[in-house]
Enzyme design. Structure first.
Site, PDB file in Angstrom:
ATOM      1  N   HIS A  18       0.837  -1.202   0.000  1.00 34.28           N
ATOM      2  CA  HIS A  18       0.000   0.000   0.000  1.00 34.28           C
ATOM      3  C   HIS A  18       0.873   1.254   0.000  1.00 34.28           C
ATOM      4  O   HIS A  18       0.690   2.157  -0.837  1.00 34.28           O
ATOM      5  CB  HIS A  18      -0.912  -0.009   1.224  1.00 34.28           C
ATOM      6  CG  HIS A  18      -1.811   1.177   1.324  1.00 34.28           C
ATOM      7  ND1 HIS A  18      -3.109   1.182   0.837  1.00 34.28           N
ATOM      8  CD2 HIS A  18      -1.607   2.427   1.841  1.00 34.28           C
ATOM      9  CE1 HIS A  18      -3.652   2.358   1.049  1.00 34.28           C
ATOM     10  NE2 HIS A  18      -2.768   3.141   1.655  1.00 34.28           N
ATOM     11  N   GLU A  19       1.811   1.306   0.926  1.00 33.77           N
ATOM     12  CA  GLU A  19       2.676   2.487   1.008  1.00 33.77           C
ATOM     13  C   GLU A  19       3.625   2.571  -0.183  1.00 33.77           C
ATOM     14  O   GLU A  19       3.999   3.665  -0.604  1.00 33.77           O
ATOM     15  CB  GLU A  19       3.464   2.462   2.324  1.00 33.77           C
ATOM     16  CG  GLU A  19       2.604   2.488   3.581  1.00 33.77           C
ATOM     17  CD  GLU A  19       1.655   3.670   3.645  1.00 33.77           C
ATOM     18  OE1 GLU A  19       1.970   4.718   3.035  1.00 33.77           O
ATOM     19  OE2 GLU A  19       0.597   3.557   4.280  1.00 33.77           O
ATOM     20  N   HIS A  22       2.018   4.619  -2.851  1.00 36.31           N
ATOM     21  CA  HIS A  22       2.183   6.059  -2.600  1.00 36.31           C
ATOM     22  C   HIS A  22       3.599   6.507  -2.968  1.00 36.31           C
ATOM     23  O   HIS A  22       3.788   7.539  -3.627  1.00 36.31           O
ATOM     24  CB  HIS A  22       1.939   6.373  -1.124  1.00 36.31           C
ATOM     25  CG  HIS A  22       0.515   6.208  -0.683  1.00 36.31           C
ATOM     26  ND1 HIS A  22      -0.552   6.704  -1.398  1.00 36.31           N
ATOM     27  CD2 HIS A  22      -0.018   5.612   0.427  1.00 36.31           C
ATOM     28  CE1 HIS A  22      -1.677   6.430  -0.761  1.00 36.31           C
ATOM     29  NE2 HIS A  22      -1.385   5.764   0.336  1.00 36.31           N
TER      30      HIS A  22
END
Length: 419
Positions: A18-19, A22
């Protein structure tokens, strides 16, 4: 696999990807990413590569990417402040030393008169406190503040999150949940390639050790032609016939190694949700192929996305109660139970959790990615961004409420599993 280890590995992987979404899109947009963190709280491990510090923190409850410009910069240079400057061979500033200046004997000491470290990248000051020696210094890119002997990279405006276009900011935030869906698809694909994927063909799959099918003489790979004289073309037909005839002898006409034979099987009776059905201890047929695995990965991702969205809809309408939700404790317990069933079940569980994490983060709630995307949508409609302080306050309140909900759900988990 130990339950705690299984939970840490699964949850850590979900947060990491998920990170990572980003991070990758932020770097692609040219945003200075100061830290990529898994977990919250004190640092357990860290290393720096290029501009970014990669850390693992003590509390495994999430993660973050700290991007320049998302929050006010922690270091400021103000008129009247005395700082040290380390210069390159061209006389441009590489480092601005905020304190402990005596530890840097080669630094030029100045009393700051003016500085612009976002746009024009310069600093002017009186050298050695001499009011007649006002000099202007160009600040390099990159350059660093030095605070307590720690270097912090100066972020020019064009390297900050707020300086990027609405599209770039939107994709940077959306990339986190997007990566969770990509991860889920990839896991389902790998399962299909390694284990195979179910197909609706009239073929006997894996048999259980003590099932009626094995005792009767059926084998994996047998092609079922008919049952009690009724031709069958799909595995679904076979399942429906068996379920409808508990404790009744069924005559299977099968093909094995080019030969046709009859085998009588009596399904065992089992009550499921108040209904008595027949079972013979056989799994459906599985196949392996790249294209089939790709299709199955997409179908599984779509199916579980639809199921989770349906659950959220029930929560909104009140059909799904708050005490039915699970937090980290409940997920950890469930992960431990799934791990006991084998690696493929654990992989599938991880993929489902990844989809769940992606969907939850897209909810238009403050402090979540969806909340930030909602503010971007409002900005697109207004033609200008909402005041950053007001937006920050909304996210802060939202985060506090989210933590409160997490505490409530965690307490419910403890009561369900341990009290």
């Amino acid at each position: 696999m130990e339950p705690i280890i299984a939970f840490v590995v699964i949850f850590g992987a979900l947060v990491f990807f998920h990170e990572l979404g980003h991070l990758l899109f932020a770097k692609r947009a040219g945003i200075l990413c100061r830290e990529f963190a898994i977990g919250f709280g004190p640092k357990v491990f860290s290393f720096k590569k290029n501009e970014t510090v990669y850390t693992i923190r003590l509390l495994p409850l999430g993660g973050f990417v700290r991007m320049a410009g998302e929050d006010p910069e922690t270091v400021e240079v103000r008129p009247g402040q005395v700082v040290g400057l380390e210069l390159d061979r061209n006389g441009n500033v590489d480092k601005i030393i905020i304190n402990h200046k005596d530890d840097y004997p080669n630094a030029r000491i100045i009393e700051v008169e003016d500085a612009d470290l976002e746009h024009r990248m310069y600093i002017t000051g009186y050298v050695d406190g001499n009011e007649e020696r006002l000099e202007r210094f160009t600040v390099n890119e990159p350059a660093f503040f030095v605070v307590d002997h720690q270097e912090i990279q100066i972020a020019p405006y064009h390297r900050q999150f707020v300086a990027k276009t609405l599209g770039q900011r939107t994709m940077t935030i959306f990339a986190g949940p997007l990566m969770n869906f990509v991860l889920a698809f990839a896991v389902f694909l790998i399962i299909g390639l390694l284990q195979g994927y179910p197909v609706d063909k009239p073929i006997i799959g894996e048999l259980t050790e003590k099932g009626a099918a094995k005792e009767a003489g059926l084998r994996q790979g047998d092609v079922v032609l008919s049952i009690d004289g009724e031709p069958v073309k799909t595995w679904t037909q076979i399942v429906n016939i068996i379920r409808a005839h508990p404790e009744e002898k069924l005559l299977f006409k099968i093909q094995r190694d080019g030969k046709v034979m009859d085998i009588a099987v009596t399904p065992e009776a089992k009550t499921v949700q108040g209904e008595t059905i027949g079972l013979i201890g056989v799994y459906g047929p599985m196949e392996k192929s790249v294209l089939g695995s790709l299709k199955q990965g997409m179908l599984e991702t779509y199916y579980w996305t639809k199921e989770i969205l349906g659950g959220l809809g029930q929560l909104i309408t009140g059909q799904f109660k708050l005490d039915m939700l699970s937090g980290p404790v409940g997920i950890a317990v469930s992960t431990g139970k799934v791990a006991e069933s084998g690696i493929y079940y654990l992989m599938k569980w991880g993929a489902i959790l990844s989809i769940n994490l992606g969907i939850v983060n897209l909810l238009p709630l403050p402090a979540l990615d969806g909340g930030r995307l909602l503010f971007f949508a409002i900005e697109a409609l207004r033609g200008e961004p909402i005041d950053r302080q007001k937006e920050g306050m909304v996210h802060f309140i939202g985060f506090a409420l989210l933590m409160l909900l997490m505490l409530v759900v965690t307490w419910n988990d403890i009561q369900k599993f341990f009290l």
